[in-house]
Design an enzyme around this catalytic site. Sequence first.
Site, short mmCIF file in Angstrom:
data_model
loop_
_atom_site.label_atom_id
_atom_site.label_comp_id
_atom_site.label_asym_id
_atom_site.label_seq_id
_atom_site.Cartn_x
_atom_site.Cartn_y
_atom_site.Cartn_z
N GLU A 49 15.31 -7.53 45.00
CA GLU A 49 14.82 -7.30 46.36
C GLU A 49 13.61 -6.38 46.38
O GLU A 49 13.62 -5.32 45.76
CB GLU A 49 15.94 -6.69 47.19
CG GLU A 49 15.54 -6.29 48.59
CD GLU A 49 16.70 -5.68 49.34
OE1 GLU A 49 17.70 -6.39 49.56
OE2 GLU A 49 16.62 -4.49 49.69
N LYS A 79 26.71 -7.26 46.96
CA LYS A 79 25.67 -6.56 47.71
C LYS A 79 25.98 -5.05 47.71
O LYS A 79 26.92 -4.61 48.36
CB LYS A 79 25.63 -7.10 49.14
CG LYS A 79 24.49 -6.54 50.00
CD LYS A 79 23.23 -7.32 49.82
CE LYS A 79 22.14 -6.87 50.78
NZ LYS A 79 22.41 -7.25 52.17
N LYS A 99 29.55 -8.34 56.52
CA LYS A 99 29.01 -6.98 56.68
C LYS A 99 29.69 -6.34 57.88
O LYS A 99 29.44 -6.70 59.02
CB LYS A 99 27.50 -7.06 56.90
CG LYS A 99 26.80 -5.74 57.17
CD LYS A 99 25.32 -6.00 57.40
CE LYS A 99 24.54 -4.74 57.65
NZ LYS A 99 23.11 -5.01 57.89
N GLU A 118 26.51 -13.44 55.35
CA GLU A 118 26.94 -12.13 54.85
C GLU A 118 28.15 -11.58 55.59
O GLU A 118 28.22 -11.63 56.83
CB GLU A 118 25.78 -11.14 54.96
CG GLU A 118 26.08 -9.79 54.33
CD GLU A 118 24.82 -9.04 53.99
OE1 GLU A 118 24.33 -9.18 52.86
OE2 GLU A 118 24.29 -8.33 54.87
N GLU A 178 15.47 -11.84 53.61
CA GLU A 178 16.69 -11.11 53.95
C GLU A 178 16.50 -10.28 55.22
O GLU A 178 15.50 -9.59 55.36
CB GLU A 178 17.07 -10.15 52.81
CG GLU A 178 17.09 -10.76 51.42
CD GLU A 178 17.19 -9.67 50.36
OE1 GLU A 178 17.90 -8.68 50.58
OE2 GLU A 178 16.52 -9.81 49.33
N SER A 179 17.47 -10.34 56.10
CA SER A 179 17.58 -9.46 57.27
C SER A 179 16.68 -9.88 58.42
O SER A 179 15.57 -10.40 58.23
CB SER A 179 17.26 -8.00 56.91
OG SER A 179 18.09 -7.54 55.85
N ASN A 232 13.08 -8.09 51.68
CA ASN A 232 13.92 -7.50 52.71
C ASN A 232 13.06 -7.15 53.92
O ASN A 232 12.13 -6.33 53.81
CB ASN A 232 14.63 -6.25 52.18
CG ASN A 232 15.76 -5.80 53.09
OD1 ASN A 232 15.88 -6.24 54.23
ND2 ASN A 232 16.60 -4.90 52.60
#
Length: 271
Positions: free
Chosen positions: A167, A118, A57, A55, A226-227, A187
């Site tokens: 998500e 995103k 970001k 990503e 995710e994350s 997430n």
Amino acid sequence: MDILQEIIAHKCQELPAIRAALTVGGGSAAAPTASSPKPSLRQALLDSPTGIIAEFKRRSPSKGWIKEEGRADIIPMSYQENGAAAVSILTDEHYFGGSDDFIRTARQSGVTLPILYKNFVIDEAQLYAAVRCGASAVLLIAACLTKQECKTLLDKAHALGLEVLLEMHSEEELSYAKLGPDLCGINNRHLGSFVTDVETSFRLAESLRSVCGDSIATNQTVLVSESGISHPDTVRALRQAGFRGFLIGETFMKTANPGTALHDFINQLTH
């Protein structure tokens, strides 16, 4: 008001400008700029030995600037050169320091991998914007949408040639997976408090597989975590739990060279 509510309220204020921008240059919201078919995010994850969605970001509401000087003509291409299966690009400007132009720039720099748009999508105008800037797939967040709103946007995205990563982050939201997304994401970061716990993916994995049923067995749906993923061992464990995609941003972006950080991560993962 939690952070997610604040972001959605601000996104509603942005919608008139987003809709107006679609008409610039003689186009219209009903007829986005035509483009060649985009590479499939779902298939890229199925084909990849790592499944890493790297990503781009630059900022977050909870941590402020992560890499304010980060350039969309350098980092996404570096991700591609260093083994990413796909790239995610934050396009929300107010809270994440992003821009639709970052996807255009990444494409112009030579990125041919699938790119995930995103953002906090609440209106079909944002789907047209995603098509125009060169995205392959779009994120839809269950916590931002009613089930009917999500279904409408999902169907519209598919009509526009976009894949959908849907998500979720709680047991109550897993029923959204029955709407037929191309990818189902968990997430690990709670979007209200921004507290991150990768155990969320492990906790919800079995229930999510149950909801998705045959669509996972036939590879119609791919699971994405995710994350909060910062170590190759976590990716290995998540893969055992049924995930095939791993969205990783801050782990790479906080380093001096995100592409090199990705390369080192993959080396540890595959050896």
